[in-house]
Design a protein around this motif. Structure first.
Motif, PDB file in Angstrom:
ATOM      1  N   LYS A 152     108.601  55.061  25.951  1.00  0.00           N
ATOM      2  CA  LYS A 152     108.786  54.342  24.688  1.00  0.00           C
ATOM      3  C   LYS A 152     108.318  52.896  24.829  1.00  0.00           C
ATOM      4  CE  LYS A 152     111.878  53.129  20.946  1.00  0.00           C
ATOM      5  NZ  LYS A 152     110.907  52.226  20.438  1.00  0.00           N
ATOM      6  N   ALA A 153     108.648  52.274  25.927  1.00  0.00           N
ATOM      7  CA  ALA A 153     108.219  50.890  26.147  1.00  0.00           C
ATOM      8  C   ALA A 153     106.701  50.801  26.213  1.00  0.00           C
ATOM      9  CB  ALA A 153     108.847  50.343  27.429  1.00  0.00           C
ATOM     10  N   GLN A 154     106.071  51.749  26.868  1.00  0.00           N
ATOM     11  CA  GLN A 154     104.611  51.767  26.937  1.00  0.00           C
ATOM     12  C   GLN A 154     104.007  51.976  25.549  1.00  0.00           C
ATOM     13  OE1 GLN A 154     104.090  54.862  29.850  1.00  0.00           O
ATOM     14  NE2 GLN A 154     103.700  53.397  31.484  1.00  0.00           N
ATOM     15  N   ALA A 155     104.580  52.883  24.786  1.00  0.00           N
ATOM     16  CA  ALA A 155     104.094  53.130  23.425  1.00  0.00           C
ATOM     17  C   ALA A 155     104.261  51.885  22.563  1.00  0.00           C
ATOM     18  CB  ALA A 155     104.818  54.317  22.810  1.00  0.00           C
ATOM     19  N   GLU A 189     101.921  47.326  19.683  1.00  0.00           N
ATOM     20  CA  GLU A 189     101.858  45.882  19.445  1.00  0.00           C
ATOM     21  C   GLU A 189     100.449  45.347  19.730  1.00  0.00           C
ATOM     22  OE1 GLU A 189     102.579  42.051  18.437  1.00  0.00           O
ATOM     23  OE2 GLU A 189     103.745  43.817  17.941  1.00  0.00           O
ATOM     24  N   ALA A 190      99.840  45.799  20.822  1.00  0.00           N
ATOM     25  CA  ALA A 190      98.475  45.365  21.145  1.00  0.00           C
ATOM     26  C   ALA A 190      97.491  45.820  20.067  1.00  0.00           C
ATOM     27  CB  ALA A 190      98.062  45.898  22.521  1.00  0.00           C
ATOM     28  N   LEU A 191      97.659  47.028  19.574  1.00  0.00           N
ATOM     29  CA  LEU A 191      96.796  47.549  18.515  1.00  0.00           C
ATOM     30  C   LEU A 191      96.970  46.739  17.235  1.00  0.00           C
ATOM     31  CD1 LEU A 191      94.729  49.628  17.567  1.00  0.00           C
ATOM     32  CD2 LEU A 191      96.643  51.167  17.059  1.00  0.00           C
ATOM     33  N   HIS A 192      98.209  46.428  16.887  1.00  0.00           N
ATOM     34  CA  HIS A 192      98.461  45.615  15.691  1.00  0.00           C
ATOM     35  C   HIS A 192      97.812  44.238  15.826  1.00  0.00           C
ATOM     36  CE1 HIS A 192     102.223  48.036  14.287  1.00  0.00           C
ATOM     37  NE2 HIS A 192     101.092  48.661  14.070  1.00  0.00           N
ATOM     38  N   GLN A 193      97.911  43.642  17.009  1.00  0.00           N
ATOM     39  CA  GLN A 193      97.288  42.330  17.223  1.00  0.00           C
ATOM     40  C   GLN A 193      95.774  42.419  17.057  1.00  0.00           C
ATOM     41  OE1 GLN A 193      98.804  39.332  17.538  1.00  0.00           O
ATOM     42  NE2 GLN A 193     100.643  40.524  17.099  1.00  0.00           N
ATOM     43  N   LEU A 194      95.179  43.491  17.555  1.00  0.00           N
ATOM     44  CA  LEU A 194      93.737  43.680  17.414  1.00  0.00           C
ATOM     45  C   LEU A 194      93.362  43.873  15.951  1.00  0.00           C
ATOM     46  CD1 LEU A 194      90.950  44.103  18.725  1.00  0.00           C
ATOM     47  CD2 LEU A 194      91.515  46.537  18.879  1.00  0.00           C
ATOM     48  N   GLU A 195      94.130  44.679  15.244  1.00  0.00           N
ATOM     49  CA  GLU A 195      93.800  44.994  13.852  1.00  0.00           C
ATOM     50  C   GLU A 195      93.935  43.783  12.937  1.00  0.00           C
ATOM     51  OE1 GLU A 195      96.389  48.344  13.193  1.00  0.00           O
ATOM     52  OE2 GLU A 195      94.804  49.767  13.739  1.00  0.00           O
ATOM     53  N   ASP A 245      91.212  41.953  25.218  1.00  0.00           N
ATOM     54  CA  ASP A 245      91.654  41.873  26.608  1.00  0.00           C
ATOM     55  C   ASP A 245      93.028  42.512  26.778  1.00  0.00           C
ATOM     56  OD1 ASP A 245      89.322  40.553  27.327  1.00  0.00           O
ATOM     57  OD2 ASP A 245      90.262  38.560  27.322  1.00  0.00           O
ATOM     58  N   ALA A 246      93.917  42.236  25.830  1.00  0.00           N
ATOM     59  CA  ALA A 246      95.289  42.749  25.927  1.00  0.00           C
ATOM     60  C   ALA A 246      95.333  44.270  25.832  1.00  0.00           C
ATOM     61  CB  ALA A 246      96.160  42.125  24.841  1.00  0.00           C
ATOM     62  N   ILE A 247      94.612  44.845  24.890  1.00  0.00           N
ATOM     63  CA  ILE A 247      94.663  46.301  24.746  1.00  0.00           C
ATOM     64  C   ILE A 247      93.933  46.981  25.906  1.00  0.00           C
ATOM     65  CG2 ILE A 247      92.656  46.701  23.242  1.00  0.00           C
ATOM     66  CD1 ILE A 247      94.613  48.601  21.637  1.00  0.00           C
ATOM     67  N   SER A 248      92.857  46.388  26.367  1.00  0.00           N
ATOM     68  CA  SER A 248      92.105  46.961  27.485  1.00  0.00           C
ATOM     69  C   SER A 248      92.910  46.925  28.778  1.00  0.00           C
ATOM     70  CB  SER A 248      90.791  46.212  27.689  1.00  0.00           C
ATOM     71  OG  SER A 248      89.995  46.311  26.542  1.00  0.00           O
ATOM     72  N   ALA A 249      93.709  45.895  28.944  1.00  0.00           N
ATOM     73  CA  ALA A 249      94.516  45.746  30.153  1.00  0.00           C
ATOM     74  C   ALA A 249      95.570  46.843  30.294  1.00  0.00           C
ATOM     75  CB  ALA A 249      95.187  44.380  30.166  1.00  0.00           C
ATOM     76  N   LEU A 250      95.851  47.542  29.216  1.00  0.00           N
ATOM     77  CA  LEU A 250      96.840  48.622  29.267  1.00  0.00           C
ATOM     78  C   LEU A 250      96.293  49.873  29.951  1.00  0.00           C
ATOM     79  CD1 LEU A 250      98.299  48.294  25.667  1.00  0.00           C
ATOM     80  CD2 LEU A 250      99.242  47.386  27.808  1.00  0.00           C
ATOM     81  N   TYR A 251      94.994  49.924  30.162  1.00  0.00           N
ATOM     82  CA  TYR A 251      94.336  51.088  30.771  1.00  0.00           C
ATOM     83  C   TYR A 251      94.039  50.806  32.241  1.00  0.00           C
ATOM     84  CZ  TYR A 251      93.506  52.676  26.001  1.00  0.00           C
ATOM     85  OH  TYR A 251      93.665  53.065  24.696  1.00  0.00           O
TER      86      TYR A 251
END
Length: 72
Positions: free
Chosen positions: A5-8, A13-19, A30-36
């Protein structure tokens, strides 16, 4: 389960920031990519239609950059 749940939540949140980001697009990418992981593979329904996937953090970042461009 709590970790999932925390990862989701972190991803959402990263997706919302990007959008919604305009001035901070590079930061959001950078933030969303760092999750991978460095060796991660990304696929989704749209990529599967063309039998494609994105491998590695650089290709995944490029995928999200393309996604952001489609949003304007």
């Amino acid at each position: 389960m709590a970790d999932t749940k925390a990862q989701a939540d972190t991803f959402i949140e990263a997706l919302h920031q990007l959008e919604k980001g305009h001035d901070n697009t590079e930061e959001a990418l950078d933030a969303i990519s760092a999750l991978y992981a460095d060796d991660a593979t990304l696929t989704n329904a749209a990529l599967r239609l063309t039998n494609e996937e994105r491998k590695g953090r650089d290709q995944i970042r490029a995928f999200w950059a393309d996604y952001k461009r489609t949003l304007g």
